[in-house]
Motif scaffolding. Structure first.
Motif, PDB file in Angstrom:
ATOM      1  N   GLN A  26       0.818  -1.207   0.000  1.00  0.00           N
ATOM      2  CA  GLN A  26       0.000   0.000   0.000  1.00  0.00           C
ATOM      3  C   GLN A  26       0.854   1.260   0.000  1.00  0.00           C
ATOM      4  N   ALA A  27       1.967   1.223   0.706  1.00  0.00           N
ATOM      5  CA  ALA A  27       2.871   2.373   0.695  1.00  0.00           C
ATOM      6  C   ALA A  27       3.454   2.576  -0.693  1.00  0.00           C
ATOM      7  N   GLY A  28       3.834   1.475  -1.345  1.00  0.00           N
ATOM      8  CA  GLY A  28       4.369   1.590  -2.702  1.00  0.00           C
ATOM      9  C   GLY A  28       3.372   2.179  -3.670  1.00  0.00           C
ATOM     10  N   ALA A  29       2.104   1.813  -3.529  1.00  0.00           N
ATOM     11  CA  ALA A  29       1.069   2.357  -4.423  1.00  0.00           C
ATOM     12  C   ALA A  29       0.908   3.862  -4.227  1.00  0.00           C
ATOM     13  N   ILE A  30       0.926   4.315  -2.987  1.00  0.00           N
ATOM     14  CA  ILE A  30       0.784   5.748  -2.717  1.00  0.00           C
ATOM     15  C   ILE A  30       1.997   6.518  -3.229  1.00  0.00           C
ATOM     16  N   VAL A  31       3.182   5.978  -3.023  1.00  0.00           N
ATOM     17  CA  VAL A  31       4.393   6.652  -3.505  1.00  0.00           C
ATOM     18  C   VAL A  31       4.381   6.743  -5.021  1.00  0.00           C
ATOM     19  N   SER A  32       3.972   5.683  -5.705  1.00  0.00           N
ATOM     20  CA  SER A  32       3.912   5.700  -7.173  1.00  0.00           C
ATOM     21  C   SER A  32       2.956   6.772  -7.661  1.00  0.00           C
ATOM     22  N   LEU A  33       1.799   6.870  -7.025  1.00  0.00           N
ATOM     23  CA  LEU A  33       0.848   7.923  -7.406  1.00  0.00           C
ATOM     24  C   LEU A  33       1.438   9.314  -7.172  1.00  0.00           C
ATOM     25  N   ALA A  34       2.099   9.472  -6.045  1.00  0.00           N
ATOM     26  CA  ALA A  34       2.662  10.785  -5.714  1.00  0.00           C
ATOM     27  C   ALA A  34       3.737  11.193  -6.705  1.00  0.00           C
ATOM     28  N   LEU A  35       4.515  10.240  -7.201  1.00  0.00           N
ATOM     29  CA  LEU A  35       5.607  10.556  -8.110  1.00  0.00           C
ATOM     30  C   LEU A  35       5.141  10.716  -9.554  1.00  0.00           C
ATOM     31  N   GLU A  36       3.947  10.209  -9.873  1.00  0.00           N
ATOM     32  CA  GLU A  36       3.496  10.236 -11.259  1.00  0.00           C
ATOM     33  C   GLU A  36       2.365  11.220 -11.515  1.00  0.00           C
TER      34      GLU A  36
ATOM     35  N   LEU B  41      -5.067  11.795   2.640  1.00  0.00           N
ATOM     36  CA  LEU B  41      -5.346  10.378   2.879  1.00  0.00           C
ATOM     37  C   LEU B  41      -4.434   9.827   3.970  1.00  0.00           C
ATOM     38  N   LEU B  42      -3.151  10.182   3.921  1.00  0.00           N
ATOM     39  CA  LEU B  42      -2.229   9.722   4.972  1.00  0.00           C
ATOM     40  C   LEU B  42      -2.643  10.249   6.334  1.00  0.00           C
ATOM     41  N   ALA B  43      -3.131  11.500   6.354  1.00  0.00           N
ATOM     42  CA  ALA B  43      -3.591  12.059   7.627  1.00  0.00           C
ATOM     43  C   ALA B  43      -4.779  11.263   8.169  1.00  0.00           C
ATOM     44  N   TRP B  44      -5.710  10.900   7.302  1.00  0.00           N
ATOM     45  CA  TRP B  44      -6.872  10.129   7.744  1.00  0.00           C
ATOM     46  C   TRP B  44      -6.477   8.728   8.201  1.00  0.00           C
TER      47      TRP B  44
ATOM     48  N   GLN C 295       0.829   6.094  11.883  1.00  0.00           N
ATOM     49  CA  GLN C 295       2.082   6.843  11.889  1.00  0.00           C
ATOM     50  C   GLN C 295       3.210   6.027  11.263  1.00  0.00           C
ATOM     51  N   ASP C 296       3.272   4.745  11.570  1.00  0.00           N
ATOM     52  CA  ASP C 296       4.305   3.893  10.967  1.00  0.00           C
ATOM     53  C   ASP C 296       4.125   3.809   9.453  1.00  0.00           C
ATOM     54  N   PHE C 297       2.862   3.737   9.027  1.00  0.00           N
ATOM     55  CA  PHE C 297       2.580   3.676   7.592  1.00  0.00           C
ATOM     56  C   PHE C 297       3.026   4.972   6.908  1.00  0.00           C
ATOM     57  N   ALA C 298       2.693   6.107   7.527  1.00  0.00           N
ATOM     58  CA  ALA C 298       3.093   7.398   6.958  1.00  0.00           C
ATOM     59  C   ALA C 298       4.611   7.511   6.918  1.00  0.00           C
ATOM     60  N   LYS C 299       5.267   7.023   7.944  1.00  0.00           N
ATOM     61  CA  LYS C 299       6.723   7.085   7.983  1.00  0.00           C
ATOM     62  C   LYS C 299       7.332   6.291   6.836  1.00  0.00           C
ATOM     63  N   ARG C 300       6.746   5.149   6.528  1.00  0.00           N
ATOM     64  CA  ARG C 300       7.265   4.335   5.424  1.00  0.00           C
ATOM     65  C   ARG C 300       7.073   5.056   4.089  1.00  0.00           C
ATOM     66  N   VAL C 301       5.896   5.643   3.903  1.00  0.00           N
ATOM     67  CA  VAL C 301       5.627   6.379   2.659  1.00  0.00           C
ATOM     68  C   VAL C 301       6.596   7.548   2.502  1.00  0.00           C
ATOM     69  N   LEU C 302       6.770   8.312   3.564  1.00  0.00           N
ATOM     70  CA  LEU C 302       7.645   9.487   3.499  1.00  0.00           C
ATOM     71  C   LEU C 302       9.102   9.082   3.304  1.00  0.00           C
ATOM     72  N   SER C 303       9.497   7.974   3.904  1.00  0.00           N
ATOM     73  CA  SER C 303      10.879   7.502   3.728  1.00  0.00           C
ATOM     74  C   SER C 303      11.142   7.112   2.280  1.00  0.00           C
ATOM     75  N   GLU C 304      10.163   6.441   1.660  1.00  0.00           N
ATOM     76  CA  GLU C 304      10.328   6.049   0.261  1.00  0.00           C
ATOM     77  C   GLU C 304      10.352   7.276  -0.651  1.00  0.00           C
ATOM     78  N   CYS C 305       9.567   8.289  -0.321  1.00  0.00           N
ATOM     79  CA  CYS C 305       9.603   9.532  -1.105  1.00  0.00           C
ATOM     80  C   CYS C 305      10.954  10.230  -0.960  1.00  0.00           C
ATOM     81  N   ALA C 306      11.474  10.258   0.264  1.00  0.00           N
ATOM     82  CA  ALA C 306      12.785  10.871   0.481  1.00  0.00           C
ATOM     83  C   ALA C 306      13.869  10.114  -0.276  1.00  0.00           C
ATOM     84  N   GLU C 307      13.730   8.801  -0.357  1.00  0.00           N
ATOM     85  CA  GLU C 307      14.700   8.000  -1.111  1.00  0.00           C
ATOM     86  C   GLU C 307      14.601   8.291  -2.604  1.00  0.00           C
TER      87      GLU C 307
END
Length: 792
Positions: A30-40, A51-54, A63-75
């Motif tokens: 699920q984190a990968g799907a959100i990151v892909s959408l954010a980058l494209e 959505l992450l806030a909700w 919070q752990d889920f958001a951290k994973r998404v944000l970490s992948e975006c930073a990468e």
């Protein structure tokens, strides 16, 4: 999307609840799907942040889920930069990864505005980027062991600042409020200091869409990335954000109509719920010392208040922002110049063509930046989904009419220098669909073409050719409807042959006649334009049999040899016959007959060239310049039909009868069919051959699978071509007979060198230009093309 009640919030809550139920088991997917959408998809950033806030509200693992998404975006942000030379981890990023730098940073800013990412962490990332840019701008090591070259450092620094300036508007309104105002002002002050420290000049004006020919070799403040960063910062200055108190004095509501906001986290708080929460907090404090039972009761009461606030008040009041573990590894040290040029080439510069009153959106200048960046990014990231792209471009969720900015954005993408990212057909399809689906888009599109041709003398020649090809596609799709007389285009045929307006019109009709019948075009366009249609026509479609001096009687020989070919005579039969005749020109007649009959189609040409290869080889053996001799014949037969010439030329290359170096030598040889045509006329066929063979030769030199011997052969051919071409340009500059075409030829050469600058620099063409060119204008233009990305 909206649900039946018309509320986007309900849809987001439903998605968030679904994601929360699957956590933590499916966190990675699920984190990968959100990151892909954010980058494209840049238009989804605010919705995804919300959505992450909700998810953080509805799930204990939010919070752990958001951290994973944000970490992948930073990468993803860090992976868009090339690592220093000698790094073993990875080399240069591709175009998609480079774009992810800006997209990931923008998403992180949106997350900070929606309380998902701690604002302090967001500011830390932005400050780190700006500090890295400043260090590399001054030639410092950026924290590494080796110093970066100043020119490369300036390219990297401008790209970083561009990404920051393009991302900030998505969170400025939220981040500039309250306790974060000083931090926001600090970011803008740091950008202002950087802008004052940079030169603000590209080494030359090669990447400027419009420029004076004499200024192409001079430093420019509008060229490429340098000009684009200057333009963006000008928008901030126009809004007053560049001043020391810009954050405090700016009316941030001006940005709300331009930013693609969703129902942001914390958009409004319920005062009643907050007062009740405060009262409950007081009661809890009083009961704190009354024993375990009282504490348990207070905890239960707290839980009830929290749930009530989530439903009736501010559901994000208790959302825990991610502030740790989000790090961006920035490059330092001496980076590969090729990687830096690849980064810079991915930035599509702003080109103002329409009057400012049409592109000013709302009360803030930054609204134009927001819409333009979204349009450009959508065209890049959704290029493989054109059916989804056009609806997305036509329905950006903004409060104003943005068709004029969309038009400029689409054309900026199409006219990107030094080369466009996608095929001409892609842009033509997008523009045609927008004309059908978006009101008033056609008017602004036509106005763009009008203003562009009004300044065609200043317009880059390569961009001008792309514009002509696009208009041909457009006219064929819309029944040739165009205000020819109203805009004075019917006067163009009376202009001199070398006038850029007439050249544009002829290029337009050449492209158009590949899409429609000649007779159909002449019926649809005004009669005053027929002369240009005829001059651009593909001849009668019949070969010219009157080749050579009259005494050779070439027509009779071609007809006689054609009859033998129709009777299926073999190559050996022809050689036997030719051995018995005393006329040395009869062999030429056979070859010309092959070329005449082969002009029917690719299949005919391939078949005949293969069947009679022995005859052709016998002809080539007699010629001093084998490749040039057969190209002279081909040009004599099909010079009136350029498309058939290029068809036969391609088949000859495919069969190995000639090679690309032979073709380059033919275009610049003294006398004959090639001769000085490149600098003394339009020379459409010769320039087409140069474009094809020069590109192929450069690619052969750069191909890793090419042998050293072959690389040396093609490199020598390229250098020989440029040496002769420089000589011809300098002769044309000083000669009255060719002076009228000199500027056109020089700009064609500039465009060729600029498009393949990397390949030509690898074989030291710049050294050849510096040594061979004695004319300041020739030397300046050609060297500027080879250094088109460099910053002063």
């Amino acid at each position: 999307e909206r649900d039946a009640e018309g509320s986007k919030r309900h849809v987001i809550e439903r998605f968030a609840a679904d994601i929360g139920q699957r956590l933590p088991n499916y966190e990675q997917d699920q984190a990968g799907a959100i990151v892909s959408l954010a980058l494209e998809q840049p238009t989804k950033h605010c919705a995804l942040a919300n959505l992450l806030a909700w998810v953080g509200v509805k799930s204990d693992y939010g919070q752990d889920f958001a951290k994973r998404v944000l970490s992948e975006c930073a990468e993803a942000l860090a992976n868009g930069f090339p690592l220093p030379r000698g790094s073993k981890k990875r080399g240069r990023p591709d175009g998609a990864a480079i774009l992810h730098v800006k997209q990931a940073l923008r998403f992180l800013v949106c997350c900070a505005a929606n309380r998902v990412l701690a604002p302090a962490k967001c500011f830390d990332i932005v400050h780190a980027l700006l500090d890295s840019a400043s260090a590399h701008l001054s030639g410092g090591d950026g924290g590494g062991d080796t110093a970066m070259e100043t020119a490369g450092g300036a390219m990297y620094a401008d790209f970083v600042v561009y990404c920051v300036l393009a991302a900030l508007p998505w969170g400025l309104e939220k981040l500039a409020a309250g306790e974060h105002a000083a931090a926001t002002q600090g970011v803008l002050d740091k950008v202002g200091a950087y802008m004052r420290a940079r030169s603000g000049l590209a080494k030359n004006g090669s990447l400027s869409l419009c420029r004076e020919a004499a200024a192409i070799a001079k430093p420019s403040d509008t060229s490429g990335l340098v000009g684009h960063v200057t333009w963006i910062w000008g928008l901030y200055e126009r809004d007053g954000l560049a001043s020391s108190d810009g954050v405090a004095s700016f009316d941030w509501t001006k940005l709300r109509e331009g930013i693609l906001h969703f129902d942001e986290a914390g958009a409004g708080e319920a005062p009643q719920a907050n007062e009740e929460a405060a009262a409950m907090k007081t009661e809890d404090g009083a009961a704190a010392g009354n024993g375990a039972d009282a504490g348990a009761a207070a905890d239960a009461k707290d839980g009830a208040v929290v749930e009530k606030e989530k439903k009736e008040g501010d559901p994000f009041k208790y959302l825990k922002s991610v502030g740790e573990g989000i790090e961006v590894a920035l490059p330092n040290g001496d980076m590969d110049a090729d990687g830096l040029e690849e980064i810079v080439s991915c930035v599509i510069s702003h080109h103002a063509m329409l009057p400012e009153q049409h592109t000013r959106l709302g009360a803030s200048s930054l609204n134009q930046l927001v819409v333009e960046e979204c349009c450009l990014d959508l065209m890049t990231t959704m290029s493989r989904s054109p059916n989804d792209l056009v609806p997305a471009l036509a329905a950006l969720p903004v409060a104003f009419k943005y068709q004029a900015v969309l038009v400029e954005s689409v054309f900026a993408h199409m006219l990107q220098l030094p080369s466009q990212q996608f095929s001409p057909l892609y842009y033509s399809g997008v523009i045609s669909d927008l004309c059908v689906k978006m009101e008033r888009f056609p008017q602004y599109m036509a106005a763009y073409a009008k203003y562009a041709i009004a300044k065609v003398e200043l317009l880059d020649l390569e961009a001008c050719g792309r514009l002509a090809r696009w208009q041909a596609y457009h006219l064929s799709a819309f029944q040739f409807s165009w205000p020819w007389e109203k805009w004075g285009w019917t006067d163009f045929p009376a202009l001199p042959a070398h006038d850029r307006r007439r050249i544009y019109l002829e290029d337009l009709f050449v492209a158009l006649q590949r899409l429609s019948y000649h007779e159909h075009i002449t019926k649809k366009v005004p009669e005053a334009l027929h002369v240009c249609v005829t001059s651009a026509a593909a001849g009668s479609g019949q070969p010219n049999k009157e080749v050579g001096p009259p005494e050779e009687d070439s027509r009779k020989k071609i007809d006689m040899m054609s009859q033998l070919i129709f009777k299926k005579k073999s190559a050996d039969d022809f050689l036997e016959y030719l051995g018995e005749v005393t006329d040395p020109t009869m062999l030429r007649g056979v070859v010309m007959a092959i070329l005449c009959i082969g002009g029917k189609s690719f299949t005919h040409m391939r078949t005949l060239l293969g069947r009679y290869r022995k005859v052709i080889d016998a002809f080539l053996a007699r010629e001093e310049q084998a490749g040039g001799g057969i190209l002279d014949l081909l040009h004599g037969v099909w010079s009136g039909t350029p498309d058939k010439f290029m068809m036969a030329f391609t088949c000859m290359l495919e069969c190995g009868i000639i090679n690309d170096v032979d073709a380059l030598d033919w275009t610049v040889k003294e006398g004959g069919e090639g001769g000085g045509d490149l600098v003394r006329g339009r020379a459409r066929i010769h320039w087409d051959v140069v474009e094809s063979s020069l590109t192929a030769s450069v690619l052969m030199c750069a191909e890793s699978g090419t042998s050293d011997e072959a690389k040396a052969f093609y490199a020598a051919g390229c250098k020989r071509f440029w040496e002769r071409m420089i000589s011809k340009l300098q002769e044309a500059e000083g000669g009255a007979s060719a002076a009228s075409w000199f500027a056109y030829s020089l700009e064609r050469c500039h465009g060729l060198l600029r498009r393949h600058a990397k390949g030509f620099n690898a074989i030291a063409v710049a050294d050849l230009v510096a040594e061979s060119a004695t004319s300041d204008s020739v030397k300046g233009s050609l060297l500027a093309a080879l250094a088109c990305y460099e910053i002063q």
